[in-house]
Every structure is written in structure tokens, then in C-alpha cells.
Design a protein around this motif. Structure first.
Motif, PDB file in Angstrom:
ATOM      1  N   ARG A  55      -5.520   8.641  -8.541  1.00 31.46           N
ATOM      2  CA  ARG A  55      -4.995   9.029  -9.844  1.00 31.46           C
ATOM      3  C   ARG A  55      -3.555   9.530  -9.709  1.00 31.46           C
ATOM      4  NH1 ARG A  55      -8.655  10.234 -14.076  1.00 31.46           N
ATOM      5  NH2 ARG A  55     -10.824   9.730 -13.573  1.00 31.46           N
ATOM      6  N   ALA A  56      -3.322  10.315  -8.641  1.00 33.52           N
ATOM      7  CA  ALA A  56      -1.975  10.827  -8.432  1.00 33.52           C
ATOM      8  C   ALA A  56      -0.976   9.708  -8.158  1.00 33.52           C
ATOM      9  CB  ALA A  56      -1.969  11.817  -7.280  1.00 33.52           C
ATOM     10  N   LEU A  57      -1.469   8.594  -7.606  1.00 28.63           N
ATOM     11  CA  LEU A  57      -0.602   7.442  -7.330  1.00 28.63           C
ATOM     12  C   LEU A  57      -0.475   6.514  -8.536  1.00 28.63           C
ATOM     13  CD1 LEU A  57      -1.750   6.661  -3.676  1.00 28.63           C
ATOM     14  CD2 LEU A  57       0.516   7.466  -4.380  1.00 28.63           C
ATOM     15  N   GLY A  58      -1.100   6.897  -9.666  1.00 35.80           N
ATOM     16  CA  GLY A  58      -0.910   6.137 -10.903  1.00 35.80           C
ATOM     17  C   GLY A  58      -2.037   5.207 -11.273  1.00 35.80           C
ATOM     18  N   VAL A  59      -3.156   5.258 -10.552  1.00 37.26           N
ATOM     19  CA  VAL A  59      -4.290   4.375 -10.854  1.00 37.26           C
ATOM     20  C   VAL A  59      -5.134   5.032 -11.941  1.00 37.26           C
ATOM     21  CG1 VAL A  59      -6.310   3.192  -9.931  1.00 37.26           C
ATOM     22  CG2 VAL A  59      -4.271   3.504  -8.498  1.00 37.26           C
ATOM     23  N   SER A  60      -5.379   4.324 -13.029  1.00 33.36           N
ATOM     24  CA  SER A  60      -6.204   4.872 -14.109  1.00 33.36           C
ATOM     25  C   SER A  60      -7.667   4.872 -13.681  1.00 33.36           C
ATOM     26  CB  SER A  60      -6.024   4.047 -15.381  1.00 33.36           C
ATOM     27  OG  SER A  60      -6.398   2.690 -15.153  1.00 33.36           O
ATOM     28  N   ALA A  61      -8.462   5.694 -14.340  1.00 30.62           N
ATOM     29  CA  ALA A  61      -9.859   5.891 -13.950  1.00 30.62           C
ATOM     30  C   ALA A  61     -10.638   4.586 -13.953  1.00 30.62           C
ATOM     31  CB  ALA A  61     -10.511   6.908 -14.882  1.00 30.62           C
ATOM     32  N   GLU A  62     -10.366   3.713 -14.945  1.00 31.15           N
ATOM     33  CA  GLU A  62     -11.170   2.480 -15.035  1.00 31.15           C
ATOM     34  C   GLU A  62     -10.866   1.495 -13.916  1.00 31.15           C
ATOM     35  OE1 GLU A  62      -7.718   2.121 -18.024  1.00 31.15           O
ATOM     36  OE2 GLU A  62      -9.142   3.648 -17.317  1.00 31.15           O
ATOM     37  N   HIS A  63      -9.748   1.717 -13.210  1.00 28.91           N
ATOM     38  CA  HIS A  63      -9.387   0.797 -12.127  1.00 28.91           C
ATOM     39  C   HIS A  63      -9.710   1.350 -10.736  1.00 28.91           C
ATOM     40  CE1 HIS A  63      -6.605  -0.796 -15.339  1.00 28.91           C
ATOM     41  NE2 HIS A  63      -7.334  -1.863 -14.987  1.00 28.91           N
ATOM     42  N   ILE A  64     -10.328   2.490 -10.674  1.00 25.61           N
ATOM     43  CA  ILE A  64     -10.714   3.051  -9.386  1.00 25.61           C
ATOM     44  C   ILE A  64     -12.064   2.475  -8.976  1.00 25.61           C
ATOM     45  CG2 ILE A  64     -11.355   5.172  -8.162  1.00 25.61           C
ATOM     46  CD1 ILE A  64      -9.384   6.692  -9.911  1.00 25.61           C
ATOM     47  N   PRO A  65     -12.167   1.827  -7.825  1.00 22.06           N
ATOM     48  CA  PRO A  65     -13.443   1.230  -7.398  1.00 22.06           C
ATOM     49  C   PRO A  65     -14.535   2.280  -7.256  1.00 22.06           C
ATOM     50  CG  PRO A  65     -11.616   0.417  -6.069  1.00 22.06           C
ATOM     51  CD  PRO A  65     -11.076   1.543  -6.878  1.00 22.06           C
ATOM     52  N   ASP A  66     -15.775   1.834  -7.433  1.00 19.65           N
ATOM     53  CA  ASP A  66     -16.907   2.752  -7.347  1.00 19.65           C
ATOM     54  C   ASP A  66     -17.244   3.106  -5.899  1.00 19.65           C
ATOM     55  OD1 ASP A  66     -17.198   2.838 -10.084  1.00 19.65           O
ATOM     56  OD2 ASP A  66     -18.548   1.097 -10.105  1.00 19.65           O
ATOM     57  N   GLU A  67     -17.144   2.130  -5.001  1.00 17.08           N
ATOM     58  CA  GLU A  67     -17.548   2.372  -3.617  1.00 17.08           C
ATOM     59  C   GLU A  67     -16.369   2.882  -2.797  1.00 17.08           C
ATOM     60  OE1 GLU A  67     -15.742  -1.595  -3.764  1.00 17.08           O
ATOM     61  OE2 GLU A  67     -17.189  -0.496  -5.014  1.00 17.08           O
ATOM     62  N   ARG A  68     -16.701   3.635  -1.727  1.00 18.90           N
ATOM     63  CA  ARG A  68     -15.637   4.245  -0.911  1.00 18.90           C
ATOM     64  C   ARG A  68     -14.758   3.197  -0.258  1.00 18.90           C
ATOM     65  NH1 ARG A  68     -16.762   8.179   4.146  1.00 18.90           N
ATOM     66  NH2 ARG A  68     -17.958   9.299   2.546  1.00 18.90           N
ATOM     67  N   ALA A  69     -15.343   2.153   0.290  1.00 16.69           N
ATOM     68  CA  ALA A  69     -14.548   1.142   0.988  1.00 16.69           C
ATOM     69  C   ALA A  69     -13.478   0.571   0.078  1.00 16.69           C
ATOM     70  CB  ALA A  69     -15.444   0.028   1.511  1.00 16.69           C
ATOM     71  N   GLY A  70     -13.854   0.330  -1.189  1.00 16.09           N
ATOM     72  CA  GLY A  70     -12.881  -0.196  -2.138  1.00 16.09           C
ATOM     73  C   GLY A  70     -11.788   0.808  -2.432  1.00 16.09           C
ATOM     74  N   ARG A  71     -12.150   2.081  -2.552  1.00 14.59           N
ATOM     75  CA  ARG A  71     -11.155   3.120  -2.815  1.00 14.59           C
ATOM     76  C   ARG A  71     -10.179   3.253  -1.649  1.00 14.59           C
ATOM     77  NH1 ARG A  71     -14.301   8.041  -6.056  1.00 14.59           N
ATOM     78  NH2 ARG A  71     -15.274   6.677  -7.613  1.00 14.59           N
ATOM     79  N   GLU A  72     -10.733   3.236  -0.409  1.00 10.51           N
ATOM     80  CA  GLU A  72      -9.857   3.331   0.760  1.00 10.51           C
ATOM     81  C   GLU A  72      -8.894   2.158   0.818  1.00 10.51           C
ATOM     82  OE1 GLU A  72     -11.501   4.223   4.578  1.00 10.51           O
ATOM     83  OE2 GLU A  72     -13.111   5.458   3.748  1.00 10.51           O
TER      84      GLU A  72
END
Length: 636
Positions: A112-129
Motif C-alpha cells: 500500500r505504501a508503494l502505491g498498490v490499491s487494496a484490490e490489486h494486492i494478491p491474497d497469497e504470500r508468494a504473490g505479495r512477495e
């Protein structure tokens, strides 16, 4: 500043953040730490000629100022333009008793701090990393400040994927398993820096307040009572600011009571020192927490591994592992030499509070500690060689432990372990005499004497009086020494203790001789000689014969003196006692010089000097060399 500054502690942007929000926390009042800042700057500074230090991990005990240092270093790095990609700051809350954020939550906050909106944040950790590292890979150098981590597992998912960026981690633990990280151990402030911080904090709130500068003695005592811990100092500053009429001496008095000091180091609703220590304590494993508590029962300033093992009733190997874990958690620190450990002063008070929660366990642990010390001292004493010298290892151990051993015996005398006090004090005598710790002797054996008198223990009384007499004799307190040896003689005659009677007479003779009463000296020596011969004690006999020679020499009866010295020489040579042989040679040389036989004097002294050199008595060697120089001058 250049580049965006983004704090991600509690940020939840619904849209892309502004171009350059000032999110890095402000710098708290900062004093000193010049070297620490320089070392961190060297790690953060871009240097094309050197391999980059991607991760810098700052560790230290609770309240030592890790976050303040990291934030200050981050601000200075941004001002230098080293991180045009910005600064990300996140509090990992690694020691929060309510639970620390999951890596998923931390990654979401950073995205979020890098500008990614909530709907675009992946659900799984691997995707987030993957998304997080991809975003960082496209940015110019970024400084990532991961504050308050409790383990490397909290940090690893948040590390950038490239070496372009830098990571600054703070933790109460040394994160040694964070591979590749440069480790920085942060210590408490130097005393002068602590006073400066206190003065600056008070001045910042009240510019006309000069209480700290006006009373340097009280200010110095205040920072010492705070253990130079920045958190404690900030609380003391708040207390002073809140009460501008309070003299420093009043606060010194309030903090001077050890049992309530931690409670005093709190202000308003803010977290005090006790609460900060609670967070570290609750992160310890059960075995670590138990050892942390029990170590506070040791009365000395530091504790060795063997003593710690006795306290915990564990093997030394297991205890060593736990001690190392406590050091990594920065609730304990290495002592000197290696293998000894110590608390910060405030942490010791905290550990003592925790140990008091289970008084039965504390009582058993302290008994084990005393038994360990009694056995260790007795073993060192019994293994002395015929010249009553300790082994090198035993002497090194005693040199480190002797303040603790004395204090342990004193504590035992005041608690339910009175029988262990003389059991520890008496075998320690040889070392205290050898190192000439006369002040310790006076305190320790006066206590043991009073215990013996109270208990009607005549043997214990005699033993304590004997040990009090020797320091008085060595410090040339002849009247006091004579009274003590006379008392020791009376107690020894009463008990029929013939060796003790001989020792008392021997010492009374020497005191009389040193006081110039040679007639009394001869009387005591003659009776002591009879007792030593009756006992078959050749050392005592040799010493008395030697002393009779010295009395004769002082009476200018040189032939009698020479005969006595010759008799002593025959005894010591027959038994191979080179130390006593050297002593007799020195005095035979003195007689030779008196009769102006300089060749004989030189011969005797050179032999004595060689013997002393072989035995390692360099002080005696130097003394004889001076005699030889004087002899050469007389011969010119």
C-alpha cells in the motif's frame, strides 16, 4: 530532503500515495552516538568500489535507543541523497504481547505504501512477495527500515530482491541467522553523553532550567541510577520537566531505593522501563526465562557458567547454550573474562523481582550456588603445592570470583544459610592472604567471628580471630595484632590445639620483634620452637630458627646469628625448600656485608637471586639487584 519518505506503520492508502509524503518518523532528541552513526553511515553509503552492505541489523536491550539511532541514520542518509527511491518504515511490533503482525499483513502494508490499491494486492504470500520485489526492482535505491523485529523470520519475507536497496533492521535480539546482515550491537550511553542527553531534554522543554548543569554530582548519580539507559533517562527528564521546582537530590533519593527504582522510572500513561522489560521477558523461552530469573540471585556483578549451572541445576553445556541465548536476546551481556556474564543494572533489578515470585525455587537455587562456591574454593585450596601456591588456573578463577565469593559468604551469614558462611570463608583465607586483600579479610572474618560468638562456637571463634590477626600484623597495627594473637593463643590452649598454639606463639614473637621488644620475642620464639619440634613440623622449626637468627643479628650477636642461619639452612636444604633457602641466603649475605666480606656477600646474594628468579619472584630479584649495586659502590 530528496526522494519520497514513506512511513508504513499504520498507513492504509485507498489510492496511490502522494509523490513525496514525509512518512519517516521525526528524530527524537539525539545526543552523542557519533561513532555509532558513523558506522551505520558507512554501511548505508553507496560505494561503487566496495561490496554493498544490503542489510544492517542494530541490536540492543530494551530502551537503549535502537529506533532513535536508526531513524536518525535514515534521516541523514536521505539528506545525503543516497536513497532517491525513498524510505519505507514499518514497525514490526515483534515484542507486542497481543501478537505481532503476520508477514502477509506486513507485505500488504508495504505494498500500500508503494502505491498498490487494496484490490490489486494478491491474497497469497508468494504473490505479495513477488509483486513487492518487482516494484522495488523498478525503483531507484530505497532504504527499508524494519523496526522492532523479534526474529529473522519476520524480516526475510520483506527483503528486496536486488542489492540496489538497503535494509536497516532493529531488534532486541541479535539476528545472527539473518544471513548476510552486518550486525551492530548498541550499548548504553557513556556517562558524559547520558548527562548531556538529560540536560538537553530538560532544556528543550524549559530553556531556563539549569538544574542538571548546576548540580553535576547529582546529575552524574542520576544517570548512574538509570544505568545510562536512554529510555530511563527520558523518563527522568519528563519527571524533572513536570516538576520544575524539584531538586535533583530528591529524585536521586527516590531512585536510590533499589526495590522501588523500576516503579519510579515511569511517567504518565507512557510505557516505563518495567513495561519495556516485560516485553523482552515474555519473548524468552521458559528455560531461558527461568535462568534469567535465577542469575539475579548471584550476589556478584557477574556470574560464571559453572555458577550459573549450579543455580539452574543444569549441566554446564546446557547452561552455556541458555546463557548465549540470553545474550542474543540482550537481557544479558558478556562479562570479563570470556565465560562470565552480567546484567545491565536495571535488568538485574527486574530479574530479582521475577525471582521473588517463586521464593522456594530461589531459596533452593541459592543453596546450590553456595554449595558450588564452597566446593570450588575448597578444591582450589586443597590443590595448592607444598609452598602453598595456587595453580595458574585456580588463581585466575579466584581473581575473577573473589568479590562474589566474599559477598556470597556475607549474604549467607544474613540469611538461612549461616552454616555455609564459614564453610566458604575459611578455605578462601589462603587466597585473600596471598593477594593481600586485607579489607575483605576484615569485613568477612569479623562477620564470621560474630556468628561464632553468637553460636558459642569456640573453634569457629578461634579460626576467625586468627584470620583477623594476620591482616592487622601485615598492616603494622602491632597493638591490635598482638591482642588478636593473644586471644587466639588463649582459645587454642583451651582447645588443646597444639599446631594453633605454635602458630600463635610464632606470630606473637614476630610482632614483639618488629615492635623492638626482643626479649619478649625470644620468649615466644623459644616456646614456639619447642612446639614445632614436638609436632615434627620442620617448616615451623626452620622459620623459628631463622627468626632467632634475625633476633641475634639485631642484638649484634653475629656469631650466634650465623649459627642459627646455618641451622635453618640445613633444615630447608634437606627438604628441598628453595624459597626458604633463598631467604636464608639473603640474610647470610647481610651478615657477610656487615663483617665487610663483600665477596661472600656477593656470592650469597647471587645464589639467592638465581633461586628467586627460578621461582618467578621477580620483586625479590629486583631487590637483590639493588643490594648488589650498593655493594659494588661500597667496594670502590
Amino acid at each position: 530532503m530528496s526522494g519520497p519518505l514513506i512511513q508504513a506503520r499504520d498507513v492504509a492508502f485507498a489510492a496511490a500515495p502522494p509523490a513525496a509524503p514525509a512518512g519517516l518518523p521525526p528524530v527524537d532528541l539525539f545526543t552523542g552516538r557519533t561513532t555509532d552513526l558513523a558506522v551505520l553511515a558507512a554501511a548505508l553509503r553507496p560505494d561503487p568500489a566496495a561490496a554493498p552492505v544490503v542489510i544492517s541489523a542494530v541490536a540492543g536491550l530494551a530502551g537503549v535507543g535502537k529506533t532513535t539511532l536508526a531513524v536518525r541514520a535514515a534521516h541523514e542518509a536521505v539528506e545525503e541523497g543516497w536513497f532517491p527511491g525513498g524510505v519505507l518504515f514499518i514497525d514490526l511490533q515483534g515484542y507486542d504481547p497481543r501478537g505481532r503482525p503476520s508477514p502477509d499483513a506486513a507485505l500488504s502494508t508495504l505494498l500500500r505504501a508503494l502505491g498498490v490499491s487494496a484490490e490489486h494486492i494478491p491474497d497469497e504470500r508468494a504473490g505479495r512477495e513477488a509483486l513487492y520485489r518487482s516494484l522495488l526492482a523498478r525503483r531507484e535505491p530505497v532504504l527499508l527500515v524494519l523496526d522492532n523485529a523479534s526474529s529473522a523470520d519476520q524480516v526475510r519475507p520483506l527483503l528486496p530482491g536486488t542489492r540496489t536497496h538497503r535494509v536497516l533492521v532493529t531488534s532486541r535480539h541479535t539476528l545472527a541467522d539473518l544471513i548476510g546482515a552486518r550486525q551492530f550491537d548498541l550499548n548504553v550511553l557513556a556517562e558524559a553523553e547520558a548527562v548531556s542527553l538529560l540536560d538537553s531534554a530538560v532544556h528543550a522543554a524549559r530553556p531556563d532550567d539549569d538544574r542538571v548543569a548546576a548540580d553535576p554530582a547529582a546529575a552524574g548519580e542520576l544517570v548512574r541510577l538509570c544505568g545510562c539507559l536512554p529510555l530511563a533517562l527520558s523518563i527522568v527528564a519528563a519527571l524533572l520537566v513536570a516538576d520544575p521546582g524539584q531538586p535533583l537530590e530528591d529524585l536521586v533519593a527516590a531512585l536510590g531505593e533499589a526495590s522501588t527504582r523500576l516503579g519510579e522510572l515511569a511517567f504518565g500513561d507512557s510505557s516505563g522501563v518495567h513495561a519495556a522489560f516485560d516485553l523482552s521477558y515474555h519473548r524468552l523461552a521458559p528455560a531461558e526465562a527461568r535462568l534469567f530469573r535465577l542469575l539475579s540471585l548471584n550476589p556478584g556483578r557477574q556470574v560464571g557458567t559453572a555458577a550459573a549451572a549450579a543455580l539452574a541445576d543444569l549441566s554446564e553445556r546446557r547452561t552455556d547454550k541458555l546463557l548465549r541465548s540470553l545474550c542474543r536476546a540482550h537481557v544479558l551481556e558478556p562479562g570479563e573474562p570470556r565465560g562470565w556474564y552480567r546484567y545491565h543494572d536495571l535488568l538485574r533489578l527486574y530479574a530479582q523481582e521475577r525471582a521473588a515470585d517463586d521464593p522456594d525455587e530461589a531459596e533452593r537455587a541459592f543453596a546450590r550456588l553456595l554449595d558450588h562456591y564452597v566446593e570450588a574454593v575448597r578444591e582450589a585450596d586443597e590443590r595448592r603445592n607444598p609452598a602453598h601456591e595456587y595453580s595458574r588456573a585456580a588463581l585466575a578463577w579466584l581473581d575473577v570470583e573473589h568479590p562474589t565469593l566474599v559477598e556470597a559468604a556475607l549474604v549467607a551469614s544474613r540469611t538461612g544459610h549461616r552454616e555455609r558462611a564459614p564453610a566458604l570463608a575459611f578455605p578462601l583465607t589462603g587466597f585473600l592472604f596471598y593477594r593481600r586483600h586485607w579489607d575483605d579479610c576484615a569485613v568477612l572474618y569479623t562477620t564470621v567471628y560474630e556468628m561464632a560468638v553468637d553460636a558459642g562456637d569456640r573453634a569457629g571463634e578461634a579460626g576467625a580471630v586468627h584470620r583477623l590477626a594476620r591482616p592487622a600484623r601485615e598492616m603494622r597495627e602491632h597493638q591490635r595484632a598482638r591482642r588478636l594473637y593473644e586471644k587466639f593463643l588463649g582459645l587454642s590452649r583451651e582447645a588443646g590445639d597444639l599446631p594453633a598454639v605454635a602458630q600463635a606463639l610464632h606470630n606473637l614473637g614476630s610482632i614483639a620483634r618488629r615492635s623492638g621488644d626482643l626479649t619478649a620475642a625470644l620468649g615466644h620464639y623459644d616456646e614456639a620452637l619447642d612446639r614445632y619440634r614436638q609436632l615434627g613440623d620442620w617448616r615451623g622449626e626452620a622459620d623459628i630458627v631463622f627468626n632467632l637468627g634475625t633476633v641475634a643479628r639485631e642484638l649484634r650477636r653475629d656469631e650466634e646469628a650465623a649459627a642459627r642461619y646455618a641451622e635453618a639452612m640445613r633444615l630447608v636444604v634437606a627438604h628441598g625448600d628453595r624459597l626458604r633457602e633463598a631467604r636464608v641466603l639473603v640474610h647470610l649475605g647481610t651478615l657477610a656485608r656487615r663483617r665487610r666480606d663483600h665477596d661472600d656477600a656477593r656470592h650469597r646474594w647471587v645464589r639467592a637471586m638465581n633461586l628467586y628468579a627460578a621461582l618467578g619472584h621477580e620483586d625479590m630479584v629486583r631487590g637483590i639487584r639493588k643490594r648488589l649495586v650498593g655493594l659494588r659502590r661500597r667496594g670502590r
